[in-house]
Design an enzyme around this catalytic site. Sequence first.
Site, PDB file in Angstrom:
ATOM      1  N   GLU C  59      51.375  51.224  48.797  1.00 30.46           N
ATOM      2  CA  GLU C  59      51.037  52.632  48.568  1.00 30.46           C
ATOM      3  C   GLU C  59      50.967  53.435  49.857  1.00 30.46           C
ATOM      4  O   GLU C  59      51.332  54.619  49.885  1.00 30.46           O
ATOM      5  CB  GLU C  59      49.717  52.738  47.802  1.00 30.46           C
ATOM      6  CG  GLU C  59      49.822  52.441  46.312  1.00 30.46           C
ATOM      7  CD  GLU C  59      49.921  50.960  45.996  1.00 30.46           C
ATOM      8  OE1 GLU C  59      49.656  50.145  46.906  1.00 30.46           O
ATOM      9  OE2 GLU C  59      50.264  50.608  44.858  1.00 30.46           O
ATOM     10  N   HIS C 128      41.416  51.434  36.668  1.00 32.77           N
ATOM     11  CA  HIS C 128      42.692  52.026  36.222  1.00 32.77           C
ATOM     12  C   HIS C 128      42.431  53.254  35.359  1.00 32.77           C
ATOM     13  O   HIS C 128      43.205  53.549  34.447  1.00 32.77           O
ATOM     14  CB  HIS C 128      43.516  50.994  35.426  1.00 32.77           C
ATOM     15  CG  HIS C 128      44.092  49.889  36.263  1.00 32.77           C
ATOM     16  ND1 HIS C 128      43.328  48.880  36.774  1.00 32.77           N
ATOM     17  CD2 HIS C 128      45.362  49.646  36.686  1.00 32.77           C
ATOM     18  CE1 HIS C 128      44.090  48.048  37.460  1.00 32.77           C
ATOM     19  NE2 HIS C 128      45.325  48.484  37.437  1.00 32.77           N
TER      20      HIS C 128
END
Lengths: 310, 310, 325, 325
Positions: C59, C128
């Site tokens: 990321e 999440h």
Amino acid sequence: GLLELYGRMVRIRAFEDEMQRLFLRGEVHGTVHLYTGQEACAVGVCSVLRDGDRVAATYRGHGAALAMGTAPRGLAAELMGRSTGVCGGRAGSMNVIDLEHGLIGCFGIVGGSIAAATGAGLALQRSGGVAVAFFGDGAANHGYFHECLNFARVCRLPVVFVCENNLYGEFTPMQAVTAGGDIRARAAAYDMPAEKVDGNDVERVRAAAEAAADHARRGDGPAFIECLTYRHLGHSKTDPGVYRREGELDEWLARDPLTVAAARLADDGTAADEIAAAEAAARAEVAAGVAAAVADPYPDPAIPAREYAP
Amino acid sequence: GLLELYGRMVRIRAFEDEMQRLFLRGEVHGTVHLYTGQEACAVGVCSVLRDGDRVAATYRGHGAALAMGTAPRGLAAELMGRSTGVCGGRAGSMNVIDLEHGLIGCFGIVGGSIAAATGAGLALQRSGGVAVAFFGDGAANHGYFHECLNFARVCRLPVVFVCENNLYGEFTPMQAVTAGGDIRARAAAYDMPAEKVDGNDVERVRAAAEAAADHARRGDGPAFIECLTYRHLGHSKTDPGVYRREGELDEWLARDPLTVAAARLADDGTAADEIAAAEAAARAEVAAGVAAAVADPYPDPAIPAREYAP
Amino acid sequence: MSTDLRTAVRDALAAEMRRDERVVLFGEDVAAAGGVFKATPGLVEEFGPERVFDTPISELALAGAAFGSAVSGLRPVVEIMFGDFMALAMDSLVNQSAKYWYMSNEQASVPLVIRCAVGGGGRFGAIHSQTPGTWLQSVAGLKIVAPAFPDDARGLIEAAVRDPNPVVVLEHKRLYPVAGEVGSAPVPIGSARVVRPGTDVTIVSAMRGVHDALAAAEPLAAAGIDAEVIDLRSLRPLDHATVIESVRRTTRLLAIEEGPHLGGWASGLLGAVAELALGDLDDVWTLTTPPTPMPYSPPLEDAYLPGADAIARSVLARLGVSSPA
Amino acid sequence: MSTDLRTAVRDALAAEMRRDERVVLFGEDVAAAGGVFKATPGLVEEFGPERVFDTPISELALAGAAFGSAVSGLRPVVEIMFGDFMALAMDSLVNQSAKYWYMSNEQASVPLVIRCAVGGGGRFGAIHSQTPGTWLQSVAGLKIVAPAFPDDARGLIEAAVRDPNPVVVLEHKRLYPVAGEVGSAPVPIGSARVVRPGTDVTIVSAMRGVHDALAAAEPLAAAGIDAEVIDLRSLRPLDHATVIESVRRTTRLLAIEEGPHLGGWASGLLGAVAELALGDLDDVWTLTTPPTPMPYSPPLEDAYLPGADAIARSVLARLGVSSPA
Ligand SMILES: Cc1ncc(C[n+]2csc(CCOP(=O)(O)OP(=O)(O)O)c2C)c(N)n1
Ligand SMILES: Cc1ncc(C[n+]2csc(CCOP(=O)(O)OP(=O)(O)O)c2C)c(N)n1
Ligand SMILES: [Mg+2]
Ligand SMILES: [Mg+2]
């Protein structure tokens, strides 16, 4: 030729000498990370670049900026926070940006330069250009290093990664915090050409950079160079300096990149006065630029800044 | 012995079969990442651990949990969000935590398990314990991998890093995103013992884990194991599956870790009914636990939760 | 044309990529697989692997590559799969992209887009389900958009790709299947929209909360309370003017946020409104989540999230109206 | 005993390490060099390299190592040199440490401390001057403390090390040399303090802003305005009660934050106060920085930061009082 490279190195040395003086005089603020001793790295690497290529450097980035063509006056003015600074005084020493001369920026975050060049490589892939990342030995332990070298290799990006291993990250010895102690080997594990060179020999650096840039330009993906070098001065304004092994600094001073280059020039038959003239010219240019910058005005805080590009 | 290890693998297989069924029935919610096919890794590694050792696993962590001793009922209940779940239903499949059994946790962030075990190693250094990190091939491209392996080596932490290379990260082939393609070589570049083993052979995994754990326990720092394995099912609930090479799944099914172990048991002279009995016992235990969990209640949302530990 | 929000995202990206060949798209599993949330199917097929590609799980490198390419001539669109992973990308976004325009003295801007799927209700658990808007809302130089409807998703992605500044697009997971008309009118970043006019109370939210507020407006109407519902659509810049104009009429403001109260945008909005229009206010309050991570268990998660019922109850209670039987 | 804040930090760390041998300290250049800000000199000498050590430049690993060791029996204190680098450490802090207590169903808490130097005014430029409080304030499970005085630095670090939860300690660079008395009374996390009683307006801030507010109170007093100054001391949990108690008396609230308005804690505080005490308010407002990164150039940085003069002027203007000649 080497004389030209020598002049460029002197230019950096002279500039850093001035900045140290100005820092002590309170004209350069906050903190400053000088490049003294590492001049051969930036000069050698940048000497192989072409129009449209791009460089990302670190908070220790004056050398890279000058090697790319940033004017001493604009750079000095930036470090003093003057409105004529290359970033209008907004950025300061650690964050100089000069896109006109291909400098994406100096990045205050360790590892940030690696990411910036990786991204630039993605864009330059289209045009045949090359992006260069300068970073230190300390950055080789950062997530940015790993993720970006892998990313660049996987995407075959035209990036040259240049690790300036000056043996210390701040006050901590490279060997104490770098597992395996071999940064070049890490790069090689990403399956890219990886070379270790004497970073105080501008011609060797240049040769390695040429090979790496060719590789990248050819579309074969990134390449890596580890330049062994040394910073003559402290990490930044505050530096106990106690971490250096006894005699270490002297050994490196004896291998000062300017001395190495001057000696080789002499060996190769360049006349002493020619060398001296190159040095004098470089020093004069810097002195003039810095003198002009010292007289430059501060920016006016009343002028409103824009948060966003329109 | 191998029969014991076989039973533990069957236990995981049976559990995952049940979870797939319950997921399709809507009893397991959100998403679920099954361990089917990789059983030899968790069972082999965890079989060498002692009281006080600690394990950090991933969102694909049911295998590690069961191998560490988490009860099937508590694990199944967690996956169904029941109050009897090992985390009271708060965590769910991706984030199971069971400290009583040495499981620091399953970590939903790729690479998170590596950090958790590295930190645990820092604490266990004092007590002679060992921390294990399970993670996938995809995690080897993450900053967590690089920073933590380096950190662990530099600090000589007692950590065993276990990369379960199942050839894919989600739907992306390992080879397409992993420069050099050799994860073991990356670990070796950090100057730690690094071995690559057949991750479908529980005895080989166990032997490698034994050597690695001994190394760590001895105070010699971290060690690395790459287990070559394969997940038989999709990455998670939604998986196009199209990325697999034709015939690939069949090849791996032929090398199913349970089959491999059962065949070796037979070769070594274990009676067929003994093997069958071990399998039946494991399946029965799981079935009973899961059946109990299915009947367990949901937590009461009216009970207020505490933001902070008092 | 009616379509779901997921498809509106995809179509907007495709249209921008057709219009401007500097636009590239990369992220984890966005190409071959068309995205874990299926928001990018068909794009690699149409635009080829040079412009649409799968990346390693990195990321920080994704955000960095977006930055470096954006200042070097591309218009990158990056998918960070789940908003929760934005923490991993944040350094480059905050310390490189958001600062460049100002710090370079306007030498160049950073035209990048980072999209991520956010929010709870999907039974994905605490790691999440977060909405990273509050981590980023104070970052000068950054824009944050948060569509609630397919047409706004279309318009805001269009605007984000064309914007010279870094823009984060929050796509709420529970809204991907929501259908609606999609037009072609521009949707300026930083403009809120009154999605239901009303006179008695102003309810402000973003993303899923807008739908909940609209649903709550029905029982409220039955109880004699005419709610005005405002969809913020952008969290930075934030359109205080539209909210204040409304509150001056209704004198009551409720802000609904899917996230904890302290440090959230909802209480910040109340503060900004109070600063500018204190005298016009009869009441202001928020409806947020409890101060814990998102629970996984369905009954816990349902209770954790502020839904239409809770909104209606809250308004009735705060206005002292008893619920219709 | 009078000492500066820097030494108060050091002494508190040393005292905690003496008291509890589970406490360890690590970070970049914290051991041999005693910290870049000289907040940890002498500690490796006293406690040895097992408990105090220098690390690679790996902020994510630092935060991760803190998490993993905290759930395994240690009480780690980590220095993230500049608060700006917290973005690099954030994933572990937010997605591991802050969630563990709740998500594990209270199996274990995560007793770690992350200290960082924050704030502007040091001419360090945009990437070495931020205050990451606003990035983190919405993170449930995390505590954030922000001392303004040496004694609070001592007390809050003591409390942070003893706290079973993850605590971020913001140490303002411009306050390291500030001297003051240091006692031994506990300073509970989440408790604000009235540092100057007053009747006409409540000024709330944290860290450097508290000193600026106190300085501003003098010219305000000369102009006939008696300002009450509150030092928040903690940003999460935040002591709304003390602020509201004050505002009910003064009816006016000014919150001063070294950071942009949108997304900042100051407007959030206004919102929370408005939510709970709207009827008691005559005026609420904020003084924050412009919405740009921190400039480097001295005159720009000075103008960017809200200082005592700006505070005094703002109060005079808002209260309609003309400044004394
Ligand atoms: C992410 C990050 N961590 C820490 C720092 C503080 N810091 C500035 S320079 C430096 C040492 C870097 O060492 P190295 O990479 O070897 O480069 P050198 O300074 O020797 O050129 C550190 C730790 C930083 N700027 N960024
Ligand atoms: C930091 C982060 N990025 C992305 C994801 C989404 N994601 C979940 S699993 C996965 C693939 C991981 O692959 P690998 O490490 O090989 O493990 P495997 O699933 O194959 O066991 C991805 C990308 C994530 N959970 N965390
Ligand atoms: Mg170095
Ligand atoms: Mg995998």
